[in-house]
Design a protein around this motif. Structure first.
Motif, PDB file in Angstrom:
ATOM      1  N   GLU A  33       0.835  -1.201   0.000  1.00 12.36           N
ATOM      2  CA  GLU A  33       0.000   0.000   0.000  1.00 12.36           C
ATOM      3  C   GLU A  33       0.872   1.253   0.000  1.00 12.36           C
ATOM      4  O   GLU A  33       0.590   2.232  -0.719  1.00 12.36           O
ATOM      5  CB  GLU A  33      -0.897  -0.010   1.241  1.00 12.36           C
ATOM      6  N   ASP A  75       0.680   3.794  -3.098  1.00 12.47           N
ATOM      7  CA  ASP A  75       0.252   5.174  -2.849  1.00 12.47           C
ATOM      8  C   ASP A  75       1.172   6.161  -3.566  1.00 12.47           C
ATOM      9  O   ASP A  75       0.713   7.111  -4.200  1.00 12.47           O
ATOM     10  CB  ASP A  75       0.263   5.438  -1.336  1.00 12.47           C
ATOM     11  N   ASP A  98      -7.307   1.234   0.556  1.00 12.30           N
ATOM     12  CA  ASP A  98      -5.965   0.653   0.647  1.00 12.30           C
ATOM     13  C   ASP A  98      -5.764  -0.463  -0.372  1.00 12.30           C
ATOM     14  O   ASP A  98      -4.650  -0.664  -0.870  1.00 12.30           O
ATOM     15  CB  ASP A  98      -5.726   0.093   2.049  1.00 12.30           C
ATOM     16  N   GLU A 157      -4.450   0.789  -3.692  1.00 13.45           N
ATOM     17  CA  GLU A 157      -3.039   1.164  -3.618  1.00 13.45           C
ATOM     18  C   GLU A 157      -2.139  -0.066  -3.538  1.00 13.45           C
ATOM     19  O   GLU A 157      -1.084  -0.119  -4.195  1.00 13.45           O
ATOM     20  CB  GLU A 157      -2.813   2.063  -2.394  1.00 13.45           C
TER      21      GLU A 157
END
Length: 578
Positions: free
Chosen positions: A257, A261, A349, A352
């Motif tokens: 994640e 991101d 999440d 990502e």
């Protein structure tokens, strides 16, 4: 003459940087000048757009470097390490160490303050009187914005301005030269972002442990949804393992994640920068914040039914995600008001972590992830479901009419009640909202009050972001400056990823920064090289002190050598050298 000054400063810095790393040879002096020019100069260009792009790339480059270097750290630890590197305080320190602050253009042209080359300023700035002269500068004491210039051409810079220029210069190299030049610049300034092939291979190999959970997830269905077949299927499984899952594998999706991101932040920012070239810096920042957030990603995850694949031991989490997806994040109450539901963070999440897994599996091939992003995140990048922040819209409406907006809050039985109120003469409106989340309650109250004021005929005097986007020039989406090569295209030697000549704007290549020679210069009083200006220009030197808040640092502007020598002691009375 003022603009000639600025151009000569940009040429000086460009020559200095290109001499330090040849990867940046294609960057133009005009692009460097854009990255050095603040809005205070009142020019038709400024550094803000490049800063947004450079900020996203810095987060991406540092994030992937830390992800590989510290394979045992969790998401929180990686985030703290990255923050320590990319924060304004560290960028300021690195910039001043490399003397970048001397090139920043932060003053507009004022005829009564301009002194032509060869003419002396009537004010004499010495150690004894420096503080008294500059106490009037840029609101140092009384908040006034009047400026006084002396024979040393002193002026004041905010610390954040210097940090912003580092990000803007990074963006300048991306646009004109590509990723290799941008990473070489970061290496030159002191931010290491090298990538080692063996690190990628080791992490991909370690993901095989998650194949033990393959009976708990439909890998084929997920690959069909993503439009990508994994080589290391353990990475895909890991991307859906929630921290609540009680297993003995010692891992979950949080590290992926963190990586995803950073990848999505850069890709979406790059998309907006190129597709909307006329968008103002503030609008670009607003659009980025509306697009790159957990709620937007949660909506994508719901559309792709990612919540059905999550591996977790929390029935409450599953129930919360199902409710959010089924209601599409919002429901109407009996009174017709929109109720904001709390977005389960785990839902966003998953998007990502999926992007992080794909990025790893492709050997850091950003071109491949770019194509998947355009398909998977279409509602975000096309802004077909753009949801503006009601609090921001309400504030803009109140500012248009000089209304004072008031909020009051209370909490009872675990729920927050927020009251939003405008009471200005003939205009009086109130809205009340309750939610278990104070943030959600404030958004609900803001939306109700905004709609109430609109129903009374009040509209914001400035165009909404949605309206601006509808009328803005739109270009074809391309991945800006990508000239790296994925690790999958190299033999498994275990060494650093070696640079090659780019074949196109989208060929993947990761540059080995540890092989770039650094050349930090602490003085900038050298002659400008190969400058096609009159012969006397060879006598110009960039030697000028600049003040950052209450500190004096060596800094910008070109002027004749006579009467422009910097203070030999480096600081006046009551000031500290940086």
């Amino acid at each position: 003459m003022h603009r000639l000054e600025s151009l000569l400063v940009a040429i000086e810095l460009r020559d200095k940087l290109v001499a330090s790393f040849t990867e940046g040879a294609e960057v133009t002096a005009n692009r460097i000048l854009e990255a050095l020019t603040t809005e205070r100069c009142c020019e038709h260009f400024s550094l803000e757009r490049l800063e947004v792009l450079g900020d996203a790339f810095l987060k991406f480059a540092v994030g992937r470097h830390l992800f590989l270097k510290y394979d045992s750290l969790d998401e929180g630890q990686l985030t703290r390490k990255r923050s320590n590197i990319v924060n304004n305080s560290n960028l300021l320190k690195l910039a001043t160490r490399n003397n970048l602050q001397v090139y920043i253009r932060d003053q507009s042209f004022e005829a009564d303050q301009f002194f032509a080359f060869g003419h002396r300023c009537p004010l004499r700035c010495e150690n004894e009187n420096e503080e008294s002269i500059h106490s009037r500068c840029y609101g140092k004491k009384n908040g006034a914005k009047a400026e006084v210039r002396c024979n040393k051409c002193h002026h004041w810079l905010h610390n954040k301005t210097i940090a912003d220029v580092v990000e803007a210069l990074t963006g300048a190299f991306i646009v004109d030269s590509g990723f290799k030049a941008a990473t070489a610049f970061l290496n030159w300034i002191g931010i290491k972002v090298d990538i080692i092939r063996s690190q990628i291979d080791n992490i991909c190999s370690a993901s095989k442990e998650f194949l033990l959970l393959s009976d708990q997830i439909d890998v084929d269905a997920l690959e069909n949804t993503l439009g990508y077949k994994f080589t290391n299927k353990g990475l895909l499984i890991q991307a859906f393992v929630h921290p609540s899952f009680n297993n003995h594998l010692g891992g979950c999706y949080q590290r992926l994640e963190f990586l995803g991101d950073a990848v999505l932040d850069y890709l979406i920012t790059s998309y907006m920068y190129l597709v909307y070239p006329k968008l103002k810096p503030g609008q670009l920042t607003d659009l980025r914040s509306l697009s790159v957030n957990n709620t937007s990603f949660a909506d994508v995850a719901g559309r792709c039914s990612f919540h059905k694949f999550i591996i977790c031991d929390s029935s409450v989490l599953r129930e919360t995600m199902n409710k959010y997806v089924n209601s599409n994040g919002r429901t109407e109450t009996l009174k017709g008001h929109i109720e904001e539901r709390i977005c389960p963070k785990a839902l966003g999440d998953l998007v990502e972590s999926c992007m992080g897994a794909i990025f790893l599996d492709t050997g850091f091939d950003l071109k491949h992830v770019w194509k998947i992003m355009l398909s998977l995140l279409d509602p975000i990048v096309s802004f077909s479901k753009l949801q503006l922040n009601p609090l921001r819209e309400l504030h803009e409406l109140c500012q248009s009419y000089n209304w004072e907006l008031e909020f009051s809050s209370s909490k009872r039985d675990g729920k927050y009640t927020i009251e939003a109120k405008v009471d200005e003469g003939k205009v009086s409106a109130t809205a009340l909202a309750t939610n278990i989340s104070g943030k959600a309650a404030k958004k609900m109250a803001s939306r109700q009050l905004y709609e109430c004021l609109q129903a009374q005929g009040y509209k914001s005097k400035s165009k909404s972001l949605e309206e601006v986007l509808r009328k803005s020039e739109k270009r074809e989406a391309k991945l800006i400056g990508y000239d790296e090569t994925s690790s999958n295209e190299y033999p498994k030697s275990g060494g650093p990823i070696v640079p090659e000549n780019p074949q196109s704007d989208c060929d993947a290549k990761v540059y080995p920064l540890n092989e770039i020679p650094t050349k930090n210069s602490h003085t900038i009083s050298r002659h400008i090289k190969e400058c096609r200006f009159p012969a006397e220009s060879s006598e110009f030197r960039v030697k000028q002190p600049v003040h950052s808040k209450n500190c004096k640092i060596d800094s910008p502007a070109i002027g004749p050598n006579n009467d422009c020598e910097p203070n030999p002691k480096g600081a006046g009375n009551g000031l500290t050298d940086i």
